[in-house]
Design an enzyme around this catalytic site. Sequence first.
Site, short mmCIF file in Angstrom:
data_model
loop_
_atom_site.label_atom_id
_atom_site.label_comp_id
_atom_site.label_asym_id
_atom_site.label_seq_id
_atom_site.Cartn_x
_atom_site.Cartn_y
_atom_site.Cartn_z
NE ARG A 1 -11.14 9.95 8.61
CZ ARG A 1 -10.19 9.17 8.06
NH1 ARG A 1 -10.48 7.95 7.66
NH2 ARG A 1 -8.97 9.60 7.93
CB SER B 1 -8.86 4.59 7.20
OG SER B 1 -9.21 4.59 5.85
CE LYS C 1 -9.04 1.71 3.29
NZ LYS C 1 -9.30 3.04 2.78
CG HIS D 1 -1.78 1.18 1.36
ND1 HIS D 1 -3.00 1.24 0.71
CD2 HIS D 1 -1.63 2.37 2.00
CE1 HIS D 1 -3.56 2.41 0.96
NE2 HIS D 1 -2.76 3.12 1.73
CG ASP E 1 -12.23 3.00 5.79
OD1 ASP E 1 -11.85 3.94 6.53
OD2 ASP E 1 -11.91 2.90 4.60
N1 URA Z 1 -6.30 6.64 2.63
C1 URA Z 1 -7.15 5.79 3.27
O1 URA Z 1 -7.36 4.66 2.83
N2 URA Z 1 -7.75 6.21 4.39
C2 URA Z 1 -7.54 7.44 4.93
O2 URA Z 1 -8.10 7.73 5.96
C3 URA Z 1 -6.66 8.32 4.26
C4 URA Z 1 -6.04 7.89 3.11
#
Ligand code: URA
Length: 433
Positions: free
Chosen positions: A166, A181, A185, A80, A159
């Site tokens: 958010r 967050s 994932k 990521h 999320d």
């Molecule tokens: N990327 C994400 O997946 N979540 C966030 O909160 C910010 C950037």
Amino acid sequence: MLDIIEAKKRGRANSASELGALVSGYLAGDVPDYQMSAWLMAVCLRGMDQTEATALTDIFVASGTELAWESLSAPAVDKHSTGGVGDKTSLVVVPLAAACGLAAPKVSGRGLAFTGGTIDKLESIPGFRVDLTAREFQRQVEEVGAAIVAQSADLVPADRAIYELRDATGTVASPGLIAASIMSKKLAAGAGTIAIDVKVGSGAFMPDYESAIDFADMLVGIGRSAGRKVRAFLTDMNQPLGFAVGHSVEVSEALDVLQGKGPQDVTELALTIVSGLIRDSGLRPAPRAARERAERAISSGTAEAKFREIMRAQSGDLEAFEREPPHERLPVRLPIQLGRGGYVTRVDARAAGRALSLLGGARKVKGESIDHAAGLYITKKVGDPVASDEDWGWIAARDEDSARQALAALREGLSVADSPPPISNLILDQVTG
Ligand code: URA
């Protein structure tokens, strides 16, 4: 709810059961947006500790489907990036990892603000399918060793819902919330070994080393609690990664890297990340052997062959893309010039991101359509010598107007000086579990 908000407002930690009640109440519609927003703002101002961030991550993961890859013969790995400009590393890492004998089931995102997303880049390839069914995703990873798909609605729905709130309430930029967050994932996507590229600099969400290292520690700690191997790399994002900024132009550059002729920085970053995955997954624990394996996958052509196999499996017509890449079909190509010679001291990543946005290649609001063909190719890097009449590369645009605006925005981020500047490392640090 008021007690939970009050505790956070006063800087106290919320317990796992409080966080659970908050999230499940929100998803059930019992906690209204205004109370959740008040809590999110309190978190932005007071922060979350490691225990809270870990608990919130687990609660997020439990809100949806969790993928499992234990039945595969190869170790499953994931990667990521916290988001940058010109960051096409995943397009290289996924086929490279699979060519090295790892399984790479990759769930990717779209671009946010000035940073690009892997799914947008892949959609510049005619026919490429990002919305595989869960069964197709599983089967492709079993047969090809890798697949890249967009996030499905049932992966971490908590999320998804809270991120939207958010985004609308100015509460994205909180390390604990971002960590929960991202990591929810990654954990739900099921890989046992995970590399996270934490970008640092003007073209990243983390502006400086100190905030990025704390954030990296938090990500690695969350992974450790879940029994995953996480290695976080802190990497420079003050200048764009590679030369290409834009969707189709970045796909072309990723192919260059896989063919062993790409820019040095992207190549180095991809090799470092994949070597880390090879070591951490146990495939080749020795650092030198891991690195050699990754290098050989590029020099032998197996990584490029794996990229083509992934394309075919997901219906992407790479031959049509290569015959005439979308950015080469655009009517306007403007050379980038500064009109001053010397040594390059700045190619500001944020300015390059803004230029792409002016060309229509970045999203201002979620869901907006973008131009996959528009892009920039900036061949100068900090430290390079440049003559006053020399081109720094080019801009590909649909019309003269947007090309000129993009050039003006980019030039704001370019500087030269009479003597060479100090060069900062691309890979600033690594944190492992
Ligand atoms: N990327 C994400 O997946 N979540 C966030 O909160 C910010 C950037």
